[in-house]
Design a protein around this motif. Structure first.
Motif: not given
Length: 256
Positions: A40-44, A86-88, A165-167, A196-199
């Motif tokens: 889970c990455a944060g783009l700030v 698979k990308m939301s 897979a990606i949110l 099981d997601m990459t966020m």
């Protein structure tokens, strides 16, 4: 690595026909980063820093003027074609992102219908409502009959309905009251543990990013100025990043 961005560039546009601006400033300027699978990455960044532009690039809603995005070793365009649904994304403006004539059950079911995932659809919708902590009594309500927090939960349920897979979460807290923001953050933390997601959380709120994310990317005036793991936050050195974290108290970093 799941998502890799190489030297992304998105040019700005002249503000008017008679603008004295010779060359508009790039909205995104040579941005590179990697997000690992399951992270889970944060783009700030501040408003206007290019955060939402970057989200739209990842979603394929905006073309880039330079660089490349790869997902699992494929170009992002190819990956999205091969992995439909698979990308939301969950957007900031929950009202404009739903069809006003749809009931809640139709809003949540829409992505599954588009992908022809129609088996046991009613039960899937009920299960998704439970996941986002909404009662079944909202099934036949319309968007305008819900509170902002309820409708954002509906949008989250819709986003996870196809097991992405990606949110991407684009300023999902900004339009909500503070107490509701906390509830939505707690919900996202639970989903992060369960699914099981990459966020990717896109936000101007560094506190929210610290709460939810494993890793932080700091965007300033279209450039990625710094990145770090959450437990390395007090080791950052860029003036913009230091300014953002000045307001954080140590207890806000206890959750690792």
């Amino acid at each position: 690595m799941l998502i890799t961005a190489f030297d992304l560039v998105k040019h700005g546009e002249k503000k008017g026909l008679f603008s004295n601006q010779k060359k508009p400033k790039d909205r995104i300027s040579y941005v590179s980063f990697q997000i690992e699978k399951g992270q889970c990455a944060g783009l700030v960044g501040e408003s206007g820093s290019g955060k939402s532009t970057l989200a739209r690039i990842l979603l394929g809603l905006e073309k880039i003027d330079g660089g490349e995005v790869q997902i699992d070793g494929m170009t992002a365009d190819k990956w999205r074609r091969v992995n439909r649904g698979k990308m939301s994304v969950v957007f900031q403006d929950y009202l404009s992102s739903v069809h006003p004539s749809f009931k809640v059950k139709e809003i949540i079911a829409e992505p599954m219908r588009l992908l022809k995932q129609n088996q046991n659809l009613d039960q899937k919708v009920l299960s998704l409502l439970e996941q986002v902590r909404l009662p079944s009594s909202v099934l036949n309500q319309y968007a305008h009959q819900l509170s902002g927090g309820q409708l954002q939960r509906v949008c989250i349920a819709r986003a996870i309905s196809t097991h992405p897979a990606i949110l991407i979460l684009d300023e999902v807290l900004s339009s909500l009251d503070v107490s509701v923001q906390v509830q939505i953050l707690e919900l996202l933390e639970t989903l992060k543990q369960e699914l099981d997601m990459t966020m990717l959380l896109i936000t101007h709120d560094v506190e929210a990013a610290v709460y939810l994310c494993d890793r932080l990317l700091f965007l300033h005036e279209g450039s990625l100025v710094e990145e770090c793991k959450k437990d390395e936050l007090f080791e950052v050195s860029h003036p913009f990043t230091l300014q953002l974290i000045d307001s954080l108290m140590p207890f806000q970093l206890d959750k690792k």
